[in-house]
Enzyme design. Structure first.
Site, mmCIF file in Angstrom:
data_model
loop_
_atom_site.group_PDB
_atom_site.id
_atom_site.type_symbol
_atom_site.label_atom_id
_atom_site.label_comp_id
_atom_site.label_asym_id
_atom_site.label_seq_id
_atom_site.Cartn_x
_atom_site.Cartn_y
_atom_site.Cartn_z
ATOM 1 N N ARG A 61 -13.221 -4.013 -7.259
ATOM 2 C CA ARG A 61 -12.945 -4.477 -5.791
ATOM 3 C C ARG A 61 -14.185 -4.613 -5.062
ATOM 4 N NH1 ARG A 61 -8.854 -1.691 -1.406
ATOM 5 N NH2 ARG A 61 -10.637 -0.412 -1.119
ATOM 6 N N TYR A 66 -11.243 2.074 10.893
ATOM 7 C CA TYR A 66 -12.281 2.954 9.847
ATOM 8 C C TYR A 66 -12.639 1.438 8.862
ATOM 9 C CZ TYR A 66 -8.383 4.357 7.162
ATOM 10 O OH TYR A 66 -7.488 4.614 6.359
ATOM 11 N N LYS A 67 -11.855 0.500 8.776
ATOM 12 C CA LYS A 67 -12.458 -0.535 7.680
ATOM 13 C C LYS A 67 -13.019 -1.599 8.294
ATOM 14 C CE LYS A 67 -8.265 0.761 4.609
ATOM 15 N NZ LYS A 67 -7.053 0.794 4.421
ATOM 16 N N ASP A 84 1.182 -4.836 8.341
ATOM 17 C CA ASP A 84 0.084 -4.002 8.255
ATOM 18 C C ASP A 84 -1.268 -4.666 8.223
ATOM 19 O OD1 ASP A 84 -1.880 -2.211 7.274
ATOM 20 O OD2 ASP A 84 -0.447 -0.876 6.418
ATOM 21 N N PHE A 90 0.746 -1.163 0.138
ATOM 22 C CA PHE A 90 0.139 -0.044 -0.016
ATOM 23 C C PHE A 90 0.803 1.409 -0.158
ATOM 24 C CE2 PHE A 90 -2.837 3.224 1.932
ATOM 25 C CZ PHE A 90 -3.900 3.068 1.110
HETATM 26 C C1 LIG Z 1 -6.239 1.767 4.108
HETATM 27 C C2 LIG Z 1 -4.780 1.425 4.424
HETATM 28 C C3 LIG Z 1 -3.957 2.417 5.077
HETATM 29 C C4 LIG Z 1 -4.388 3.677 5.607
HETATM 30 O O1 LIG Z 1 -3.758 4.425 6.244
HETATM 31 P P1 LIG Z 1 -4.041 5.672 6.939
HETATM 32 O O2 LIG Z 1 -3.012 6.424 7.387
HETATM 33 O O3 LIG Z 1 -5.172 5.451 7.753
HETATM 34 O O4 LIG Z 1 -4.715 6.652 5.782
HETATM 35 C C5 LIG Z 1 -2.748 1.965 5.573
HETATM 36 N N1 LIG Z 1 -2.217 0.766 4.937
HETATM 37 C C6 LIG Z 1 -2.993 -0.262 4.337
HETATM 38 C C7 LIG Z 1 -2.273 -1.350 3.855
HETATM 39 C C8 LIG Z 1 -4.111 0.103 3.967
HETATM 40 O O5 LIG Z 1 -4.990 -0.654 3.189
#
Ligand SMILES: *Cc1c(COP(=O)(O)O)cnc(C)c1O
Length: 407
Positions: free
Chosen positions: A379, A230-231, A205, A134
């Site tokens: 997705r 938030y996911k 992560d 990511f």
């Molecule tokens: C959604 C996501 C993030 C989000 O990071 P934020 O700092 O909360 O915006 C980080 N890593 C992965 C793999 C994600 O899917």
């Protein structure tokens, strides 16, 4: 879309779904099949009232007293990050004092990377990661390297080649367990074990793992981790994130952002930083009380959820979607990119399509809310707490209608 035509075998799966009652814990708008809970979880019904209470009663009436009010009963704002940490700990196989809640996943990634490098084998300067990790993970590692004068090497290799690159010059391994594009799930236990055998510190992560299926960080012997609120945890837009630091590292791991709220006694107002016990030391600044309150309430939905049942249902939903989409993949230029093997699949299903962006726009118009990811990925996220197999059927029929209309 009429419910009368849903195949009997799918209705039967829903009839014996042990998590079916959890759907009632969420506000789900009518006329929508929401398949984006892997990006922003749906609203748990208890949250608006909790937010109103936090604003009107705790803030409005009690004012500053709420920081410490009810401390004996663990109801004070000051301890809110720790209460939320304890709820997340169960979902990721951690002990409560190994989890810190606050800031964003990006900021927490910075904190755990610094911590990981601080406990890594002396002389090692390589951070090994997935080339398709990511973006924020890659960017934070790049920023840290710049801060350190470019003395690190960020080694990016395809995820399938990671194991071959677990070599003795690697300080830390930075991996996202479930790929945000393809939904491919890595074997956290096996990779952690191989990394540790080479003296490599692991940083996971869990953005698309926590709340989607059980994770056992302690059992795997993982060193550090981060994840999103938030996911799949449904804490609301911009919810605080979490980080995990294994207890064995608490004494030695550096605290990159050594703020006063991670101090052992913030109101002692001491001149020097003395870390709070456990992972609380990584909570840098004043807790984000309103968003923590929402996340705290959202996590209560998980309180009585059997995580193995959650995983079983997630796989049943994604299996069902893949099966229903198979005839469409034969007729239209759709290519499944999510692994069919259960062990290698998270809680989403993705397809390549040459007009993915336009197809998703049409789907959202039709009330099937998934998302598009560059360059050509459709997705669809499945959330075992609130989806039924009937939803999956409606989603597949919606995809069919959109593809037929475009043809
Ligand atoms: C959604 C996501 C993030 C989000 O990071 P934020 O700092 O909360 O915006 C980080 N890593 C992965 C793999 C994600 O899917």
């Amino acid at each position: 879309m009429t419910t009368l035509t849903i195949p009997d075998h799918l209705l039967a799966l829903d009839a014996r779904d042990p998590l079916a009652h959890k759907r009632g814990a969420f506000h789900l708008p009518r006329g929508v099949v929401y398949l984006d809970g892997n990006s922003l979880g749906a609203l748990p019904r208890g949250v608006p009232e909790r937010l109103a209470r936090a604003a009107q009663t705790e803030w409005g009436e009690a004012l500053i007293r709420s920081w410490t009010a009810g401390a004996d009963a663990g109801q004070d704002w000051m301890a809110l990050p720790d209460r939320v940490a304890a709820k997340i700990a169960r979902l990721i196989g951690a002990r409560p004092h190994e989890v810190a809640v606050g800031d964003s996943t990006s900021v927490n990634t910075f904190k755990v990377l610094v911590a990981a490098l601080g406990v890594a084998q002396p002389g090692r300067r390589v951070i090994l990661t997935d080339a398709d990790n990511f973006p924020t993970d890659l960017y934070v590692a790049q920023g840290l390297n710049a801060l350190l004068g470019g003395t690190l090497e960020l080694r990016r290799v395809p995820a399938d080649d990671i194991e071959a690159h677990l070599t003795e010059d690697v300080a830390a391994l930075l991996l996202t367990q479930v790929d945000y594009r393809t939904g491919r799930k890595l074997d956290l236990e096996a990779i952690t074990a191989q990394a540790r055998a080479q003296g490599i510190v692991t940083v996971w992560d869990l953005a698309h793992s926590a709340g989607a299926f059980p994770v056992d960080l302690s059992g795997a012997g993982a060193d550090f981790a981060v994840g999103c609120g938030y996911k799949f945890l449904n804490g609301g837009p911009g919810a605080p994130a979490f980080l995990y630091a294994a207890e064995r590292h608490h004494a030695a791991a550096p605290v990159a952002i050594s703020g006063w709220m991670g101090h052992a006694d913030p109101f002692e107002m001491a001149r020097d930083f003395t870390p709070a016990p456990g992972a609380r030391r990584f909570v840098a600044g004043t807790p984000m009380v309103l968003s923590l309150s929402a996340l705290d309430e959202a996590l209560d939905v998980f309180a009585d959820v059997d995580l193995d049942a959650l995983r079983a249902k997630s796989l049943s939903l994604t299996d069902t979607f893949i099966d229903l989409m198979e005839p469409l993949a034969a007729r239209f230029p759709l290519t499944l990119v999510t692994p069919r093997e259960h062990a290698r699949r998270g809680s989403q299903v993705s397809y390549r399509h040459p007009q993915a962006r336009e197809v998703m726009t049409d789907l959202i118009q039709a009330g099937i809310i998934g998302d598009y990811r560059t360059p050509d990925i459709l997705r669809f996220g499945f959330t075992p707490l609130y989806h039924s197999h009937a939803d999956v059927w409606q989603a597949a029929r919606g995809v069919q209608a959109v593809l037929e209309a475009r043809a």
